[in-house]
Design an enzyme around this catalytic site. Sequence first.
Site, PDB file in Angstrom:
ATOM      1  N   ASP A   1      48.933  20.226  32.279  1.00 41.16           N
ATOM      2  CA  ASP A   1      48.482  20.428  31.384  1.00 41.16           C
ATOM      3  C   ASP A   1      47.016  21.910  32.187  1.00 41.16           C
ATOM      4  OD1 ASP A   1      49.171  20.286  28.034  1.00 41.16           O
ATOM      5  OD2 ASP A   1      46.190  20.766  29.124  1.00 41.16           O
ATOM      6  N   ILE A   2      47.057  22.818  31.026  1.00 40.24           N
ATOM      7  CA  ILE A   2      46.193  23.881  31.260  1.00 40.24           C
ATOM      8  C   ILE A   2      44.750  23.277  30.631  1.00 40.24           C
ATOM      9  CG2 ILE A   2      45.117  26.028  31.933  1.00 40.24           C
ATOM     10  CD1 ILE A   2      47.518  27.395  31.330  1.00 40.24           C
TER      11      ILE A   2
ATOM     12  N   GLU B   1      51.306  25.404  26.827  1.00 42.39           N
ATOM     13  CA  GLU B   1      49.904  25.254  27.939  1.00 42.39           C
ATOM     14  C   GLU B   1      50.761  24.606  29.395  1.00 42.39           C
ATOM     15  OE1 GLU B   1      46.730  23.462  25.331  1.00 42.39           O
ATOM     16  OE2 GLU B   1      48.725  24.739  25.318  1.00 42.39           O
TER      17      GLU B   1
END
Length: 302
Positions: free
Chosen positions: A180-181, A223
């Site tokens: 996950d960003i 994301e």
Amino acid sequence: MEMHFEEDFYREIIDSLNDGLYIVDKDRVIRFWNKAAERITGFAAWEVLGTPCSKDILMHVDEEGNDLCRGMCPLALAMATGKNRDAEVYLHHKKGHRVPVWVRAGALRNSEGEVVGAVELFSDMTSIEANRLRLMELERLAMLDALTGLPNRRYMEHEIKTRIEERKRLKVPFGVLFMDIDHFKSFNDTHGHEVGDEVLKMLSNTLINNSRPFDVFGRWGGEEFLGVIRNVDQTELSKVAERIRVLVEKSFIVHEGKRLRATISIGATLFQDEDTMESVIKRADDLLYESKRSGRNRVTVG
């Protein structure tokens, strides 16, 4: 009880074919031309009957532009050798353009076994090829994320199921990375969604260009990204995850003259005997959030 059919019966059957069919005598003069041949070529039967097939009608060429009708076309080869011939060629349509067709030619013999002519059946490849490409495109779109070009969630679910079956049959281990960003929402709010999209593409390209040939990475949604890593133990899985984390950290895009960077948090886990697709993904997701709680930009293995 013996069945007898009139000539008109056979003609009706031949005219109902989707493929073009024509018959020539030994001099390659056209003696029969069915309805599909009219449709595919644009030439009506009355325009071609009694005419040599090489005389400004079909004028077959191969993909290199060689004129087949002036030499040994599939029809002529079938008569010369007595053997059936198949080929992909391009015929001349009445309106001037070329049509790709698959032809099958065979010799015709009299009761004494002498070759007296030939028959050619030809299939219009235009719609066949178009349908094939259309199907491929639909399959591609159904399995790929439009923005990043990575496999989408549907494909990744299929990939995990395949790896589970492989593990059951061949004992090949695999692991799952959930990525996950970090702070992506605030990144979008600060720089705009177009820049956010560029960050997603940057991460995707990092995954594509730095993965092993037999590993698969995909966009899970938003994301979030997922990786399926084959033939690893926990130590190797951790190394793969850490290498990806570092490469993302060291990547950047340039926006308005400034370098913009992003980091990712990762949860990494091996598939276990008691696992299902849902359970291994949930464990990787839980480990991801442990990375988030521990300060982000890190890998948690479990």
